[in-house]
Design an enzyme around this catalytic site. Structure first.
Site, PDB file in Angstrom:
ATOM      1  CB  CYS A 165      -0.991  -0.003   1.152  1.00  0.00           C
ATOM      2  SG  CYS A 165      -0.266  -0.295   2.757  1.00  0.00           S
ATOM      3  CG  HIS A 212      -3.936   0.721   5.013  1.00  0.00           C
ATOM      4  ND1 HIS A 212      -3.473  -0.142   4.039  1.00  0.00           N
ATOM      5  CD2 HIS A 212      -5.067   1.296   4.509  1.00  0.00           C
ATOM      6  CE1 HIS A 212      -4.293  -0.089   3.003  1.00  0.00           C
ATOM      7  NE2 HIS A 212      -5.263   0.777   3.253  1.00  0.00           N
TER       8      HIS A 212
END
Ligand SMILES: [Zn+2]
Length: 367
Positions: free
Chosen positions: A42, A317
């Site tokens: 990510c 994230h």
């Protein structure tokens, strides 16, 4: 006169669009393609979406213009720009809901081991290295020295580029002037350094802060001890100050949220400050070096992308918020999921890297 059909179309499409897009991820749309997560990728996806929303770079890739400027004699053999361009084409052909960046990941992993594995990495580190590679892959534009006499800033720029430039350099690279001034005799000594992004500290113990506060801190100057003054010929107290000697058309601002933990070695702590930053009209004029103010045209910057980080360094994230030049609105890119984003949600405590530009946010044409 507007035709009836057109009016009808607008009246129907607007509400339908907003209702459905808030429930379902968008299926198609140029530049609205998601990126699959290939195991903690990510950080990469977030940066690639931000870059793909730089219209000038995307246009350069999808028109194949980059092919005329590839360098094959550098460390990455022109491979990184080829993979980035191939991916941008996929993101912009409007055919896929999401794609995987496997080939690009393989190539970057070849040149930098840390991007090979499945561990989470710092998106800022990835961006800085990627910029260097992309510049080097396209560094084939010959530059002639225009005048006999050049400024110290121009000389340092020539030394950095070795008279070979690239689109990446023209878009993203600026130059910083660092001045050290002896407090005893006032002798000044200046050095210049090129940058592809600014790394700003966040204020300590503040929940809410403003981008201009971070800028002021960065450019305010600091006292240094034991500077070898060439005039006094001894160690002196001095003031070290940074100013911008060259402002890039795309200004990338990194917020130093991660700090090495002083107690636990190898661990990082994260500053969770809620930073307020402008979406429009970021003024950089106060930070331009005075000597260069004749040659640096003050520019007003507009925000067009944000790389966000949630959670901790190890278990975090990344997402990206990008303004589409084609659809004139903001979208959230969370790996494979692309959804519309309200402008009021762009500023959040997750903001990690900000992408500003003074270039027109022009629509990317189809090819
Ligand atoms: Zn001195």
């Amino acid at each position: 006169m507007i035709s009836v059909a057109k009016v009808k179309l607008q009246a129907i499409s607007t509400p339908t669009y907003s209702i459905y897009s808030s429930i379902f991820p968008l299926r198609r749309g140029r530049g609205l393609t998601g990126l699959k997560n290939l195991g903690n990728t990510c950080y990469m996806n977030s940066i690639l979406q931000c870059l793909s929303h730089t219209p000038q770079l995307t246009e350069y890739c999808i028109t194949d213009k980059y092919k005329n400027y590839i360098s094959r004699s550098n460390k990455t053999n022109g491979q990184v720009i080829e993979e980035v361009a191939a991916l941008i084409k996929e993101l912009w052909n409007g055919q896929y809901k999401c794609v995987a960046s496997r080939d690009l990941r393989y190539v970057v992993g070849q040149y930098q081991k840390i991007f090979r594995g499945v561990d989470q990495q710092d998106s800022h580190e990835f961006l800085t290295i990627l910029m260097d590679w992309l510049h080097s892959d396209l560094q084939t534009l010959n530059v002639k020295q225009k005048r006999e006499t050049i400024t110290a800033s121009e000389k340092a720029w020539m030394e950095f580029t070795k008279a070979k430039e690239s689109l990446i350099l023209h878009l993203f690279y600026g130059q910083m002037k660092s001045t050290v001034k002896c407090v005893t005799c006032n002798r000044e000594s200046a050095t210049y350094e090129c940058f592809s992004n600014l790394s700003l500290e966040l204020p300590e113990n503040k929940e809410l802060c403003y981008l201009n506060q971070c800028m002021d801190m960065y450019f305010s100057g600091e006292r240094i001890h034991g500077w070898n003054c060439p005039n006094c010929k001894t160690k002196r107290e001095a003031i070290k100050k940074l100013d911008i000697s060259k402002l890039p058309p795309v200004l990338v601002v990194h917020l130093k949220r991660f700090h090495a933990d002083p107690i636990q070695s190898g661990a990082y702590t994260k500053k969770q400050n809620y930073l307020r930053f402008p979406l429009e009209n970021l003024e950089m004029t106060p930070y331009i070096a005075r000597a260069e103010s004749r040659t640096v045209t003050p520019k007003i910057y507009q925000l067009y992308a944000v790389s966000n980080h949630y959670g901790t360094m190890e278990g975090g994230h990344y997402t990206a918020f990008c303004k589409s030049a084609n659809y004139k609105r903001w979208y959230k890119f969370d790996d494979q999921i692309v959804s519309t984003l309200d402008t009021s949600s762009v500023v959040s405590s997750a903001a990690y890297i900000l992408f500003y530009t003074w270039l027109p946010h022009t629509q990317v044409s189809s090819h």
